[in-house]
Design a protein around this motif. Structure first.
Motif, PDB file in Angstrom:
ATOM      1  N   ALA A  30       0.825  -1.207   0.000  1.00 43.66           N
ATOM      2  CA  ALA A  30       0.000   0.000   0.000  1.00 43.66           C
ATOM      3  C   ALA A  30       0.864   1.264   0.000  1.00 43.66           C
ATOM      4  CB  ALA A  30      -0.940  -0.003   1.202  1.00 43.66           C
ATOM      5  N   MET A  33      -0.322   4.737   0.886  1.00 45.88           N
ATOM      6  CA  MET A  33      -0.778   5.002   2.251  1.00 45.88           C
ATOM      7  C   MET A  33       0.374   5.040   3.258  1.00 45.88           C
ATOM      8  SD  MET A  33      -4.042   5.418   2.363  1.00 45.88           S
ATOM      9  CE  MET A  33      -5.474   5.213   1.328  1.00 45.88           C
ATOM     10  N   LEU A  62       5.824   3.837   7.736  1.00 47.65           N
ATOM     11  CA  LEU A  62       4.803   3.883   8.788  1.00 47.65           C
ATOM     12  C   LEU A  62       3.399   3.958   8.184  1.00 47.65           C
ATOM     13  CD1 LEU A  62       6.589   6.471  11.086  1.00 47.65           C
ATOM     14  CD2 LEU A  62       6.499   3.988  11.391  1.00 47.65           C
ATOM     15  N   TYR A  63       2.494   3.198   8.762  1.00 48.76           N
ATOM     16  CA  TYR A  63       1.105   3.168   8.295  1.00 48.76           C
ATOM     17  C   TYR A  63       0.171   3.660   9.387  1.00 48.76           C
ATOM     18  CZ  TYR A  63       2.940   0.166   4.624  1.00 48.76           C
ATOM     19  OH  TYR A  63       3.653  -0.332   3.575  1.00 48.76           O
ATOM     20  N   PHE A  64      -0.903   4.275   8.942  1.00 51.25           N
ATOM     21  CA  PHE A  64      -1.950   4.646   9.909  1.00 51.25           C
ATOM     22  C   PHE A  64      -3.123   3.693   9.825  1.00 51.25           C
ATOM     23  CE2 PHE A  64      -3.076   6.737   5.987  1.00 51.25           C
ATOM     24  CZ  PHE A  64      -4.435   6.513   5.891  1.00 51.25           C
ATOM     25  N   MET A  65      -3.158   2.864   8.787  1.00 50.32           N
ATOM     26  CA  MET A  65      -4.269   1.938   8.624  1.00 50.32           C
ATOM     27  C   MET A  65      -3.778   0.513   8.858  1.00 50.32           C
ATOM     28  SD  MET A  65      -3.074   0.993   5.378  1.00 50.32           S
ATOM     29  CE  MET A  65      -4.315   0.422   4.244  1.00 50.32           C
ATOM     30  N   GLY A  66      -4.727  -0.367   9.171  1.00 48.62           N
ATOM     31  CA  GLY A  66      -4.349  -1.728   9.475  1.00 48.62           C
ATOM     32  C   GLY A  66      -3.639  -1.778  10.809  1.00 48.62           C
ATOM     33  N   GLY A  67      -2.864  -2.815  11.024  1.00 52.23           N
ATOM     34  CA  GLY A  67      -1.980  -2.884  12.170  1.00 52.23           C
ATOM     35  C   GLY A  67      -2.632  -2.767  13.531  1.00 52.23           C
ATOM     36  N   GLY A  68      -1.897  -2.147  14.419  1.00 54.93           N
ATOM     37  CA  GLY A  68      -2.302  -2.133  15.812  1.00 54.93           C
ATOM     38  C   GLY A  68      -2.796  -0.792  16.278  1.00 54.93           C
ATOM     39  N   SER A  69      -2.158  -0.220  17.272  1.00 51.93           N
ATOM     40  CA  SER A  69      -2.734   0.940  17.931  1.00 51.93           C
ATOM     41  C   SER A  69      -2.270   2.270  17.366  1.00 51.93           C
ATOM     42  CB  SER A  69      -2.414   0.895  19.425  1.00 51.93           C
ATOM     43  OG  SER A  69      -1.019   0.864  19.623  1.00 51.93           O
ATOM     44  N   ALA A  70      -1.002   2.423  17.103  1.00 45.85           N
ATOM     45  CA  ALA A  70      -0.529   3.751  16.705  1.00 45.85           C
ATOM     46  C   ALA A  70       0.807   3.642  16.004  1.00 45.85           C
ATOM     47  CB  ALA A  70      -0.386   4.652  17.925  1.00 45.85           C
ATOM     48  N   PRO A  71       1.044   4.569  15.062  1.00 40.63           N
ATOM     49  CA  PRO A  71       2.371   4.588  14.449  1.00 40.63           C
ATOM     50  C   PRO A  71       3.423   5.033  15.448  1.00 40.63           C
ATOM     51  CG  PRO A  71       1.060   6.432  13.652  1.00 40.63           C
ATOM     52  CD  PRO A  71       0.169   5.611  14.529  1.00 40.63           C
TER      53      PRO A  71
ATOM     54  N   ASP B  35      -1.794  -5.365  -4.380  1.00 43.43           N
ATOM     55  CA  ASP B  35      -1.150  -5.179  -3.081  1.00 43.43           C
ATOM     56  C   ASP B  35      -1.998  -5.603  -1.889  1.00 43.43           C
ATOM     57  OD1 ASP B  35      -2.881  -3.080  -2.664  1.00 43.43           O
ATOM     58  OD2 ASP B  35      -1.379  -1.520  -2.855  1.00 43.43           O
ATOM     59  N   ALA B  61       3.242  -4.571  13.203  1.00 41.81           N
ATOM     60  CA  ALA B  61       1.907  -4.061  12.898  1.00 41.81           C
ATOM     61  C   ALA B  61       1.444  -3.075  13.962  1.00 41.81           C
ATOM     62  CB  ALA B  61       0.915  -5.211  12.763  1.00 41.81           C
ATOM     63  N   PHE B  62       1.695  -3.413  15.232  1.00 40.02           N
ATOM     64  CA  PHE B  62       1.273  -2.512  16.315  1.00 40.02           C
ATOM     65  C   PHE B  62       2.039  -1.195  16.290  1.00 40.02           C
ATOM     66  CE2 PHE B  62      -1.370  -5.664  18.131  1.00 40.02           C
ATOM     67  CZ  PHE B  62      -2.212  -4.983  18.993  1.00 40.02           C
ATOM     68  N   GLN B  63       3.275  -1.259  15.799  1.00 39.60           N
ATOM     69  CA  GLN B  63       4.101  -0.047  15.773  1.00 39.60           C
ATOM     70  C   GLN B  63       3.947   0.735  14.473  1.00 39.60           C
ATOM     71  OE1 GLN B  63       8.067  -1.347  16.877  1.00 39.60           O
ATOM     72  NE2 GLN B  63       7.197  -2.513  18.582  1.00 39.60           N
ATOM     73  N   GLY B  64       2.953   0.341  13.654  1.00 45.64           N
ATOM     74  CA  GLY B  64       2.658   1.087  12.432  1.00 45.64           C
ATOM     75  C   GLY B  64       3.616   0.797  11.300  1.00 45.64           C
ATOM     76  N   PRO B  67       0.994  -2.641   7.291  1.00 43.08           N
ATOM     77  CA  PRO B  67      -0.451  -2.406   7.198  1.00 43.08           C
ATOM     78  C   PRO B  67      -1.258  -3.674   7.439  1.00 43.08           C
ATOM     79  CG  PRO B  67       0.451  -2.680   5.005  1.00 43.08           C
ATOM     80  CD  PRO B  67       1.615  -2.835   5.976  1.00 43.08           C
ATOM     81  N   ARG B  68      -0.611  -4.765   7.816  1.00 41.96           N
ATOM     82  CA  ARG B  68      -1.318  -6.032   7.991  1.00 41.96           C
ATOM     83  C   ARG B  68      -2.325  -5.939   9.130  1.00 41.96           C
ATOM     84  NH1 ARG B  68      -0.386 -10.096   4.045  1.00 41.96           N
ATOM     85  NH2 ARG B  68       1.292  -9.143   2.836  1.00 41.96           N
ATOM     86  N   ALA B  75      -8.769  -3.202  12.263  1.00 43.15           N
ATOM     87  CA  ALA B  75      -8.781  -3.206  10.796  1.00 43.15           C
ATOM     88  C   ALA B  75      -9.138  -4.603  10.300  1.00 43.15           C
ATOM     89  CB  ALA B  75      -7.427  -2.780  10.245  1.00 43.15           C
ATOM     90  N   ARG B 270      -8.441   7.252  13.559  1.00 44.63           N
ATOM     91  CA  ARG B 270      -8.370   5.801  13.726  1.00 44.63           C
ATOM     92  C   ARG B 270      -7.696   5.418  15.043  1.00 44.63           C
ATOM     93  NH1 ARG B 270      -8.688   1.592  10.263  1.00 44.63           N
ATOM     94  NH2 ARG B 270      -8.763   2.957   8.451  1.00 44.63           N
ATOM     95  N   ILE B 275     -10.474   3.071  17.170  1.00 49.29           N
ATOM     96  CA  ILE B 275     -10.167   1.713  17.631  1.00 49.29           C
ATOM     97  C   ILE B 275     -10.416   1.547  19.123  1.00 49.29           C
ATOM     98  CG2 ILE B 275      -8.477   1.402  15.776  1.00 49.29           C
ATOM     99  CD1 ILE B 275      -6.263   1.710  17.826  1.00 49.29           C
TER     100      ILE B 275
END
Lengths: 72, 436
Positions: A30, A33, A62-71, B35, B61-64, B67-68, B75, B270, B275
């Motif tokens: 992505a 994003m 770094l992503y803001f979507m998906g994943g966990g709590s925060a970038p 993708d 993923a938790f650390q951004g 995007p999984r 998500a 988000r 969340i």
């Protein structure tokens, strides 16, 4: 060249790629994003084609979507 | 920024800028298939959580850094695909799906406002939104100032230091008035206060709020985007028209320092609200909404055309005392609708009879249109707002909102226009027949 991507040491088969090229080389998911942090500084999207990566740089995708709590 | 004409916003690839609404709605991002999800029709990812090879990948993923998806409250792949499709369809930078339209709006308000702040809002707005602003948020220290949003000077006067956002509907429901978006957009940019537009009744291609400077668009996807009355959902879209670095406090300001500022609102909404409050959309709802929005342009084109036909016919009906539709030349908002909307003036029509009792009788005599409290369905739906949606508001609030005892609201569906018109003609005759 040697660099660090998302906290991990990486050996890259390219010399001084641009950020856009690095996104492709690393098959970043992505890419529209993602935010890119270079040595602690957030890059503007319009810099992706011109900003080059040098040996020893630290890059964070770094992503803001998906994943966990925060970038980070 | 000039907002005298629509902005030429290009958040995606140059090639995308030329694609039409239906092409965008059906295909999504060109890169989307490779993708995220390779399927032509998206699968429904009915899974509460998602597995990883090891803990390091979950940590990323938790650390951004990835995007999984981890957990579907945060998500879900089907929901993510809907969010990306809506962002692409609307030309926005990012979208965030919620369990309902009210959920999407609540997330927006909780992201932008904090205790001590004010919200400047149109007094002609959906009854559920009035409850949220006037009863729920004050308990958390957020006050709303209700203004005549069709008067930009009134909005400008009300918007001050403590104003967190300006909130209007694209076409007020059910008053059917249209604000001056060009002036409100300029005001938003001048003062650095985000303009939020509930554009539920004017989805693409009818209206592009960002082109006029609105920061965010909110849609109840329950309505035209899903389109068939199948599921309840909502989505907020960052139009890309607002520079989030102008927000100096709260989660948006914090995120603007930590990631690409273009994504600061989406990330804050988000990660700092959505969340943690749990108002997530489920995968099945996202799937049905993705299917529905493929035909939004086709449906809406017909619905707008039929709405105009019905409005004109009702205006000629001897039993009808008033017709509200911004596509009628004598409607006060006709110039604004003609300026800001493309391809129609929406598909909501209101009309008045001589009494509430007569409205009840007419509604009961409808044979095609259904008595339903919803809008944007493929079917024509009728509701008496005074005694339903606005039943527990004061008379003053109801009249301020353009709601009257002798008024019915019609959400025009995709049936053949002649059948819709014929249905209302016979129902009105029956309502005035002594045996009706």
């Amino acid at each position: 060249m040697q660099l660090k991507i998302n906290g991990k040491d990486r050996e890259l088969d390219a010399s001084t790629p641009t950020v856009s090229q690095l996104l492709e080389l690393e098959n970043v998911e992505a890419p529209d994003m993602v935010s890119v942090q270079l040595n602690g500084t957030i890059l503007k999207r319009e810099e992706f084609d011109s900003q080059t990566i040098s040996p020893g740089d630290e890059v964070e995708f770094l992503y803001f979507m998906g994943g966990g709590s925060a970038p980070a | 920024m000039s907002t005298s004409r629509p902005n030429d916003r290009k958040h995606h690839t140059a090639a995308n800028a030329d694609l039409g609404t239906s092409t965008r709605a059906v295909h999504g991002y060109p890169e989307q298939a490779s993708d995220l999800v390779p399927d032509l029709v998206p699968p429904v990812w009915n899974s509460a959580a998602f597995a990883f090879p090891g803990q390091e990948e979950i940590a990323d993923a938790f650390q951004g850094r990835s995007p999984r998806p981890v957990y579907s409250r945060i998500a879900n792949p089907t929901v993510t695909q809907l969010e990306r499709r809506v962002a692409f369809l609307t030309g926005g930078t990012a979208a965030l799906a919620s369990a309902s339209g009210m959920g999407a709006l609540t997330t927006v308000l909780m992201t932008l406002a904090e205790a001590g702040d004010e919200i400047v809002v149109s007094r002609r707005i959906f009854g559920g939104t009035i409850h949220l602003l006037d009863e729920v948020l004050p308990r958390f220290g957020v006050r709303s100032v209700f203004v005549d949003a069709e008067d930009p000077a009134a909005v400008a006067e009300a918007a001050g230091e403590q104003t967190a956002l300006i909130l209007v509907e694209s076409i007020s429901n059910p008053a059917l008035t249209v604000p001056d978006f060009a002036r409100l957009g300029e005001l938003s940019q001048e003062k650095g206060i985000p303009l939020v537009v509930d554009a539920t009744v004017t989805p693409p291609p009818l209206f592009d709020p960002g082109a006029w400077g609105a920061a965010l668009a909110v849609y109840s996807t329950t309505k035209y985007l899903a389109g068939s009355g199948t599921v309840v959902g909502g989505v907020s879209v960052d139009t890309g028209a607002f520079d989030w670095r102008r927000i100096t406090r709260g989660p948006v300001a914090e995120h603007a320092q930590r990631i690409d500022p273009r994504f600061a609102f989406a990330a804050a909404a988000r990660n700092a609200v959505h969340i943690h409050t749990g108002g997530c959309m489920d995968a099945h709802t996202a799937f049905l909404t993705l299917l529905g929005l493929e035909t939004v342009e086709l449906r809406l084109s017909r619905q707008c055309e039929s709405a105009l036909t019905l409005a004109r016919d009702l205006r000629e009906n001897e039993h009808v005392t008033h017709v509200g539709y911004p596509g009628l030349e004598d409607h006060p908002s006709y110039p604004a609708a003609a300026r800001f909307f493309q391809g129609g003036s929406g598909a909501i029509v209101t009309f008045c009879l001589d009494s509430a009792e007569r409205c009840y009788r007419a509604a009961r005599n409808l044979r095609i249109a259904r008595n339903v409290v919803n809008l944007g369905d493929s079917r024509t739906l009728v509701v008496h707002p005074w005694s339903t949606i606005y039943h527990d508001h004061t008379d003053r609030v109801r009249r301020d909102a353009g709601v009257y005892p002798e008024m019915l609201r019609v959400s025009v569906g995709i049936e053949n226009a002649a059948d819709i018109v014929g249905d209302f003609r016979q129902a009105l005759e029956a309502a005035h027949d002594s045996t009706g």
